[in-house]
Design a protein around this motif. Structure first.
Motif, PDB file in Angstrom:
ATOM      1  N   ALA A   1     -70.841 -30.050  15.795  1.00 22.97           N
ATOM      2  CA  ALA A   1     -70.841 -28.585  15.932  1.00 22.97           C
ATOM      3  C   ALA A   1     -71.082 -28.112  17.359  1.00 22.97           C
ATOM      4  CB  ALA A   1     -71.904 -28.004  15.004  1.00 22.97           C
ATOM      5  N   PHE A   2     -71.503 -29.023  18.243  1.00 24.02           N
ATOM      6  CA  PHE A   2     -71.821 -28.615  19.620  1.00 24.02           C
ATOM      7  C   PHE A   2     -71.717 -29.834  20.534  1.00 24.02           C
ATOM      8  CE2 PHE A   2     -75.591 -29.491  17.094  1.00 24.02           C
ATOM      9  CZ  PHE A   2     -76.270 -30.428  17.851  1.00 24.02           C
ATOM     10  N   ASP A   3     -71.799 -29.587  21.844  1.00 28.37           N
ATOM     11  CA  ASP A   3     -71.777 -30.675  22.833  1.00 28.37           C
ATOM     12  C   ASP A   3     -73.186 -31.230  23.029  1.00 28.37           C
ATOM     13  OD1 ASP A   3     -69.078 -30.184  23.303  1.00 28.37           O
ATOM     14  OD2 ASP A   3     -69.489 -28.839  24.984  1.00 28.37           O
TER      15      ASP A   3
ATOM     16  N   ALA B   1     -89.961 -32.659  16.370  1.00 25.65           N
ATOM     17  CA  ALA B   1     -90.930 -33.217  17.317  1.00 25.65           C
ATOM     18  C   ALA B   1     -91.353 -34.623  16.930  1.00 25.65           C
ATOM     19  CB  ALA B   1     -92.141 -32.302  17.416  1.00 25.65           C
ATOM     20  N   ASP B   2     -91.336 -34.902  15.618  1.00 31.54           N
ATOM     21  CA  ASP B   2     -91.701 -36.253  15.185  1.00 31.54           C
ATOM     22  C   ASP B   2     -90.463 -37.121  14.951  1.00 31.54           C
ATOM     23  OD1 ASP B   2     -90.828 -34.987  12.921  1.00 31.54           O
ATOM     24  OD2 ASP B   2     -92.429 -35.708  11.623  1.00 31.54           O
ATOM     25  N   ASP B   3     -89.366 -36.773  15.637  1.00 30.07           N
ATOM     26  CA  ASP B   3     -88.152 -37.605  15.671  1.00 30.07           C
ATOM     27  C   ASP B   3     -87.500 -37.796  14.310  1.00 30.07           C
ATOM     28  OD1 ASP B   3     -88.036 -37.978  18.411  1.00 30.07           O
ATOM     29  OD2 ASP B   3     -89.417 -39.676  18.357  1.00 30.07           O
ATOM     30  N   ARG B   4     -87.426 -36.737  13.544  1.00 32.12           N
ATOM     31  CA  ARG B   4     -86.671 -36.757  12.292  1.00 32.12           C
ATOM     32  C   ARG B   4     -85.564 -35.717  12.381  1.00 32.12           C
ATOM     33  NH1 ARG B   4     -86.944 -41.444  10.657  1.00 32.12           N
ATOM     34  NH2 ARG B   4     -88.832 -42.166  11.645  1.00 32.12           N
ATOM     35  N   CYS B   5     -84.490 -35.936  11.628  1.00 38.44           N
ATOM     36  CA  CYS B   5     -83.380 -34.992  11.636  1.00 38.44           C
ATOM     37  C   CYS B   5     -83.709 -33.824  10.703  1.00 38.44           C
ATOM     38  CB  CYS B   5     -82.097 -35.683  11.183  1.00 38.44           C
ATOM     39  SG  CYS B   5     -80.705 -34.541  11.039  1.00 38.44           S
ATOM     40  N   SER B   6     -83.713 -32.614  11.259  1.00 43.87           N
ATOM     41  CA  SER B   6     -84.085 -31.436  10.455  1.00 43.87           C
ATOM     42  C   SER B   6     -82.945 -30.981   9.550  1.00 43.87           C
ATOM     43  CB  SER B   6     -84.497 -30.281  11.376  1.00 43.87           C
ATOM     44  OG  SER B   6     -83.407 -29.912  12.205  1.00 43.87           O
ATOM     45  N   VAL B   7     -81.743 -31.533   9.740  1.00 46.29           N
ATOM     46  CA  VAL B   7     -80.598 -31.104   8.918  1.00 46.29           C
ATOM     47  C   VAL B   7     -79.994 -32.288   8.165  1.00 46.29           C
ATOM     48  CG1 VAL B   7     -80.099 -29.127  10.406  1.00 46.29           C
ATOM     49  CG2 VAL B   7     -78.991 -31.334  10.877  1.00 46.29           C
TER      50      VAL B   7
ATOM     51  N   LEU C   1     -75.862 -32.307   6.739  1.00 38.53           N
ATOM     52  CA  LEU C   1     -75.127 -32.654   7.959  1.00 38.53           C
ATOM     53  C   LEU C   1     -73.693 -32.118   7.926  1.00 38.53           C
ATOM     54  CD1 LEU C   1     -76.350 -36.317   8.581  1.00 38.53           C
ATOM     55  CD2 LEU C   1     -76.673 -34.362  10.111  1.00 38.53           C
ATOM     56  N   VAL C   2     -73.011 -32.350   6.823  1.00 39.35           N
ATOM     57  CA  VAL C   2     -71.598 -31.947   6.754  1.00 39.35           C
ATOM     58  C   VAL C   2     -71.483 -30.428   6.806  1.00 39.35           C
ATOM     59  CG1 VAL C   2     -69.518 -32.006   5.340  1.00 39.35           C
ATOM     60  CG2 VAL C   2     -70.939 -34.054   5.542  1.00 39.35           C
ATOM     61  N   GLU C   3     -72.332 -29.748   6.020  1.00 41.30           N
ATOM     62  CA  GLU C   3     -72.297 -28.288   6.001  1.00 41.30           C
ATOM     63  C   GLU C   3     -72.621 -27.700   7.373  1.00 41.30           C
ATOM     64  OE1 GLU C   3     -73.734 -30.320   3.969  1.00 41.30           O
ATOM     65  OE2 GLU C   3     -73.722 -29.648   1.890  1.00 41.30           O
ATOM     66  N   ARG C   4     -73.441 -28.403   8.173  1.00 42.42           N
ATOM     67  CA  ARG C   4     -73.816 -27.912   9.500  1.00 42.42           C
ATOM     68  C   ARG C   4     -72.835 -28.352  10.569  1.00 42.42           C
ATOM     69  NH1 ARG C   4     -79.278 -25.912   9.238  1.00 42.42           N
ATOM     70  NH2 ARG C   4     -79.064 -25.561  11.465  1.00 42.42           N
ATOM     71  N   GLY C   5     -71.696 -28.927  10.141  1.00 41.27           N
ATOM     72  CA  GLY C   5     -70.674 -29.334  11.102  1.00 41.27           C
ATOM     73  C   GLY C   5     -70.966 -30.644  11.798  1.00 41.27           C
ATOM     74  N   MET C   6     -71.875 -31.482  11.224  1.00 39.71           N
ATOM     75  CA  MET C   6     -72.261 -32.745  11.859  1.00 39.71           C
ATOM     76  C   MET C   6     -71.759 -33.944  11.048  1.00 39.71           C
ATOM     77  SD  MET C   6     -73.664 -31.502  14.493  1.00 39.71           S
ATOM     78  CE  MET C   6     -74.555 -32.815  15.326  1.00 39.71           C
TER      79      MET C   6
END
Ligand code: SF4
Length: 174
Positions: free
Chosen positions: A30-32, A44-50, A54-59
Motif C-alpha cells: 500500500a505504500f513505499d 513498538a514491541d515488533d509485532r504487525c498491527s495489521v 494484511l490483504v484488506e490493508r493492501g499488504m
C-alpha cells in the motif's frame, strides 16, 4: 551440522523482514518503504498491527512472503534482542533469506521420487548451502554467492523437466 529449520516461525523472529526489505507501492503493497526502515505497521514491541487484515490493508505481499526460517535463524544470532538489529544484521538476513529459500527449494525437490536420479547432486549443493548459512555473519556478508547461485540454478533446470508443469520450480535470477 544440525538440520536447518526451513519453516518460518515469526514468534522467534525480531521482525527482520518488516525492517530489512524494501517495497514499493503497488497491488501488493500500500505504500513505499526503504530497506532498513521500520514498517509503519510495526508496533513498538515488533509485532504487525495489521497481521489479520494484511490483504484488506493492501499488504498482500506480506501475506505471500516466506523467509523459510531465515528470520529466526538470524534472530538467534542477535540472542533474540531486537536492539541488536544493526544494518549489518539486516543485510545478513537478506543474504540468509536467499540461502534458506534455495535450501527449501532443493529440500522439497529431493523429497519427490522424480528427483531421485539427481539426489547425489542435490545433496552436494545442500551441503554447500548449509556451510554458507553456518558461516559467521562477517564471512556471510563477504561471501561470493554467485557460484552457489549457478549451482542451484543448474540443478533446478535439470530438475524441472522431471516435474509435471515444471513443478513450480523457479529459475534463480542471474
Ligand atoms: S504490514 Fe505487517 S507484516 Fe507487512 S511489513 Fe508491515 S509490519 Fe511487517
Amino acid at each position: 551440522m544440525p538440520p536447518f529449520d526451513l519453516v518460518r516461525d515469526c514468534a522467534r523472529c525480531a521482525a527482520l523482514c518488516c525492517v530489512a526489505h524494501p517495497f514499493s507501492s503497488s497491488e501488493d503493497f500500500a505504500f513505499d518503504k526503504d530497506a532498513d526502515e521500520r514498517c509503519r505497521h510495526l508496533t513498538a514491541d515488533d509485532r504487525c498491527s495489521v497481521h489479520r487484515t494484511l490483504v484488506e490493508r493492501g499488504m498482500r505481499g506480506c501475506a505471500l512472503y516466506d523467509c523459510h526460517g531465515a528470520g529466526q535463524h538470524v534472530t538467534a544470532r542477535l540472542g533474540g534482542d531486537p536492539a541488536l538489529r544493526s544494518p549489518e544484521l539486516l543485510e545478513a538476513f537478506r543474504v540468509m533469506r536467499t540461502l534458506h529459500e534455495w535450501m527449501a527449494l532443493l529440500t522439497t525437490a529431493r523429497s519427490h521420487r522424480a528427483s531421485a536420479p539427481l539426489s547425489t547432486d542435490i545433496a552436494a549443493v545442500l551441503v554447500a548451502l548449509e556451510a554458507a548459512a553456518s558461516a559467521p555473519t562477517r564471512d556471510l556478508l563477504e561471501a561470493d554467492l554467485r557460484p552457489l547461485r549457478r549451482a542451484v540454478d543448474d540443478l533446478l533446470r535439470r530438475l524441472r523437466p522431471r516435474f509435471a508443469k515444471g513443478g513450480g520450480l523457479p529459475i534463480v535470477d542471474p
